[in-house]
Design a protein around this motif. Structure first.
Motif, mmCIF file in Angstrom:
data_model
loop_
_atom_site.group_PDB
_atom_site.id
_atom_site.type_symbol
_atom_site.label_atom_id
_atom_site.label_comp_id
_atom_site.label_asym_id
_atom_site.label_seq_id
_atom_site.Cartn_x
_atom_site.Cartn_y
_atom_site.Cartn_z
ATOM 1 N N HIS A 187 -16.461 -67.526 -1.476
ATOM 2 C CA HIS A 187 -17.331 -68.635 -1.032
ATOM 3 C C HIS A 187 -16.756 -69.276 0.224
ATOM 4 N N GLN A 197 -23.617 -70.520 -1.047
ATOM 5 C CA GLN A 197 -23.901 -70.623 -2.473
ATOM 6 C C GLN A 197 -24.919 -69.559 -2.882
ATOM 7 N N ASP A 198 -25.269 -69.565 -4.145
ATOM 8 C CA ASP A 198 -26.285 -68.644 -4.637
ATOM 9 C C ASP A 198 -27.593 -68.878 -3.867
ATOM 10 N N ARG A 207 -23.811 -71.778 -11.985
ATOM 11 C CA ARG A 207 -25.064 -71.170 -11.536
ATOM 12 C C ARG A 207 -25.318 -71.381 -10.047
ATOM 13 N N HIS A 208 -24.650 -72.378 -9.448
ATOM 14 C CA HIS A 208 -24.844 -72.621 -8.022
ATOM 15 C C HIS A 208 -24.106 -71.612 -7.146
ATOM 16 N N HIS A 209 -23.194 -70.861 -7.742
ATOM 17 C CA HIS A 209 -22.317 -69.994 -6.953
ATOM 18 C C HIS A 209 -22.405 -68.534 -7.374
ATOM 19 N N CYS A 210 -22.481 -67.673 -6.369
ATOM 20 C CA CYS A 210 -22.484 -66.230 -6.621
ATOM 21 C C CYS A 210 -21.176 -65.579 -6.186
ATOM 22 N N TYR A 211 -20.232 -66.364 -5.677
ATOM 23 C CA TYR A 211 -18.939 -65.844 -5.231
ATOM 24 C C TYR A 211 -17.809 -66.600 -5.915
ATOM 25 N N ASP A 212 -16.631 -65.967 -5.954
ATOM 26 C CA ASP A 212 -15.451 -66.710 -6.382
ATOM 27 C C ASP A 212 -15.081 -67.713 -5.287
ATOM 28 N N CYS A 230 -19.539 -72.896 -18.678
ATOM 29 C CA CYS A 230 -19.830 -73.236 -17.281
ATOM 30 C C CYS A 230 -18.637 -73.948 -16.648
ATOM 31 N N ARG A 255 -17.898 -69.635 -12.205
ATOM 32 C CA ARG A 255 -18.627 -69.749 -13.474
ATOM 33 C C ARG A 255 -19.683 -70.862 -13.418
ATOM 34 N N TYR A 309 -30.199 -71.642 -4.543
ATOM 35 C CA TYR A 309 -29.901 -73.069 -4.366
ATOM 36 C C TYR A 309 -29.732 -73.446 -2.887
#
Length: 448
Positions: free
Chosen positions: A247, A358-359, A238-243, A283, A236, A362
Motif C-alpha cells: 500500500h 486502497q481497494d 475491506r478498505h485495503h487490497c495490499y499489505d 478484521c 485484514r 473504496y
C-alpha cells in the motif's frame, strides 16, 4: 554524437593545448548518451593538480588537492577537473587512504563504481569505453566495474547509490551486482548519516523510486529498520487490497517527485504494525496510527539529520494524513488556517494517493477530495480571512477596549474562529462589538 557544452569544451581545449589528455567523464557522459541534460560536467586529465592550477590561473580553485581535484570557474558554470588516478587501500569503507596519479585513462576508469559511469568522452566526441558501459546503457543494466564485492567494500555508499541509480535510470541490476549489493548492505551502517540522507533524497525523488524500494527494502532497513515491519504486514481490512508495504509503495508512486510528498507517503503508515488490533471477526484496525506514524517519522528523520524544514513538514503531513476535512467552507478554511496553502495542497495530494492505493471499491473519495480542492480555490480567489493578518481587528483595537496580556491574543483567536466558522463577518465594527461583549464591557455580554 554527444555535444559537449561550450564551457566544458573550453576546459578540454585548454588542457589539450597545454599538452595533456583530457576527457569528460562519469555521469555527464552517461546522461548525454541517454539523451538527458547533465547537471554537471566533470573532466579528468593527465595533468597533475599543480599544472591544472597553472593552466587556469585565477579561475581555478584547489577544492580537493589530496584527491587531485581542482574546480575551474567558467562563464557557463564550474567544471571539476580531476587528475587521472589509482586508489590506494580503503580501510573505512568510504574513501581510499591515499591516491596516486597515473597517465592511464583505463586505469582511472577501472576504479569507478558502475560500468555506465565508467565512460569518457574527448573533445572530438570520441568515446572511451573499455568496460562495456555503452552496451550496459543500451541494455538498461546496472553492473559493477570488476568484482562487485570489492567495489561495495571499498565504498559502502555505493550500495545505496546502486539502488538510487536503479530508481533514477529504470535499470535492472545485474545478477552478481544484485547479490553483492544485498550481501554487503550491513556496511551502510558505517557510512556518515549525512551521506545516507543525501542519497536517500535522490532515491525517493527518482522516477522509479517505488520499484527500487520494492526490490530493496532490506537496504533501506539498515538505517531505517522500522520500514521492515511494514513488509508483508497484512491489513485484514475491506478498505485495503495490499499489505502495509505494498500500500505504501502504491501510494508513493501516485504523488509527484517532491521530497516532502515522497517522504510522507513512505512514512504515513509506518506506525500501523505497532497499532494493529484484530477484532472478533478477524478484521484489522489501526486506531491511532497517524499519531504513532508521526512520532516514528520524527525519530527516523532526526536519525538521518534531515533538515528541520523537511522534517517538520513531513511529520505534520503524516499526522494529518488520515484526518477528516469537512468539504465545507468552514472546514476547508480551518485546515487552511492551520496548514497554509502549500501544505494543505500537499495534504490533499497525499489523501488522493492514499485513497488510490486502497481497494478499488473504496476510491469514491477522489470526488470528495476534488470538492475540497474546489472550495480551497474559491477561498483563495476571494481572499477569505483565514489568518490573524487578514482579520479586520488588531491587537491595538483590543487594548483600546481595556484588554491586556493573554486576553488580547485569546480574543483575537476567538474572533478568527468565529469568522472562519462563518458566525461573524470579517467586519471591524461587528468584531469589535462582539469583542466588547466577550470581555464583558457591555451589559448582558455573551461569549463567542
Amino acid at each position: 554524437m554527444v555535444k559537449i557544452p561550450e564551457h566544458a569544451a573550453q576546459v578540454l581545449s585548454a588542457l589539450e593545448g597545454a599538452g595533456f589528455g583530457a576527457w569528460c567523464v562519469g555521469g555527464c557522459v552517461r546522461d548525454s548518451l541517454l539523451g538527458r541534460t547533465p547537471q554537471d560536467w566533470d573532466v579528468t586529465t593527465a595533468a597533475v593538480p599543480e599544472r591544472v592550477l597553472a593552466i587556469f590561473g585565477d579561475r581555478a580553485v584547489p577544492t580537493g588537492l589530496a584527491h587531485g581535484t581542482v574546480t575551474v570557474r567558467t562563464a557557463g558554470g564550474v567544471v571539476e577537473v580531476t587528475t587521472l588516478r589509482r586508489d590506494g587501500t580503503y580501510r573505512d569503507h568510504r574513501r581510499p587512504q591515499s591516491v596516486s596519479f597515473t597517465d592511464s585513462l583505463e586505469e582511472d576508469l577501472r576504479r569507478r563504481d558502475f560500468t555506465v559511469n565508467a565512460m569518457a568522452l574527448d573533445l572530438r566526441g570520441g568515446l572511451a569505453d573499455p568496460l562495456g558501459g555503452r552496451a550496459d546503457l543500451d541494455a538498461g543494466v546496472l553492473r559493477c566495474v570488476g568484482q562487485p564485492d570489492r567495489r561495495f567494500r571499498e565504498d559502502a555508499l555505493r550500495i545505496l547509490r546502486g539502488v538510487r541509480f536503479a530508481a533514477a535510470l529504470g535499470f535492472a541490476v545485474e545478477q552478481e551486482t544484485d547479490r553483492s549489493l544485498r550481501a554487503n548492505r550491513a556496511l551502510l551502517a558505517l557510512i556518515a548519516l549525512e551521506r545516507i540522507w543525501a542519497e536517500l533524497k535522490g532515491l525517493l525523488t527518482a522516477p522509479g523510486a517505488a520499484e527500487a524500494l520494492r526490490a530493496y527494502p532490506e537496504v533501506i532497513g539498515v538505517f531505517w529498520p522500522e520500514v521492515l515491519d511494514m513488509v508483508g504486514f497484512p491489513q485484514r481490512n475491506r478498505h485495503h487490497c495490499y499489505d502495509v508495504w505494498e500500500h505504501t509503495l502504491h501510494a508513493l508512486a501516485q504523488v509527484p517527485p517532491e521530497l516532502e510528498l515522497r517522504l510522507t507517503m513512505l512514512l504515513h503508515d509506518i506506525g500501523k504494525p505497532g497499532c494493529c488490533t484484530i477484532d472478533a471477526s478477524g478484521c484489522g484496525h489501526f486506531k491511532g496510527h497517524p499519531a504513532r506514524s508521526a512520532v516514528l517519522a520524527e525519530e527516523m528523520l532526526r536519525r538521518l539529520r534531515a533538515d528541520n524544514a523537511t522534517r517538520e513538514t513531513v511529520v505534520r503531513l503524516v499526522a494529518w494524513h488520515d484526518r477528516n476535512i469537512p468539504r465545507t467552507r468552514p472546514g476547508v478554511a480551518s485546515a487552511l488556517r492551520q496548514l497554509g496553502e502549500t501544505d494543505l495542497r500537499r495534504l490533499l495530494c497525499i489523501k488522493r494517493a492514499d485513497n488510490l492505493a486502497q481497494d478499488p471499491a473504496y476510491r469514491a473519495m477522489q470526488e470528495e477530495i476534488g470538492r475540497a480542492e474546489a472550495i480551497l480555490d474559491r477561498l483563495l480567489a476571494e481572499g477569505a480571512c483565514v489568518s490573524l493578518d487578514q482579520l479586520a481587528v488588531r491587537g491595538g483595537d483590543l487594548l483600546a477596549l481595556g484588554l491586556s496580556g493573554p486576553a488580547v491574543g485569546e480574543t483575537l483567536e476567538a474572533l478568527l474562529d468565529a469568522v472562519i466558522e462563518e458566525r461573524l463577518p470579517n467586519d471591524r465594527a461587528v468584531l469589535l462589538e462582539y469583542a466588547r461583549r466577550r470581555c464583558g464591557k457591555v451589559p448582558g455580554g455573551e461569549k463567542l
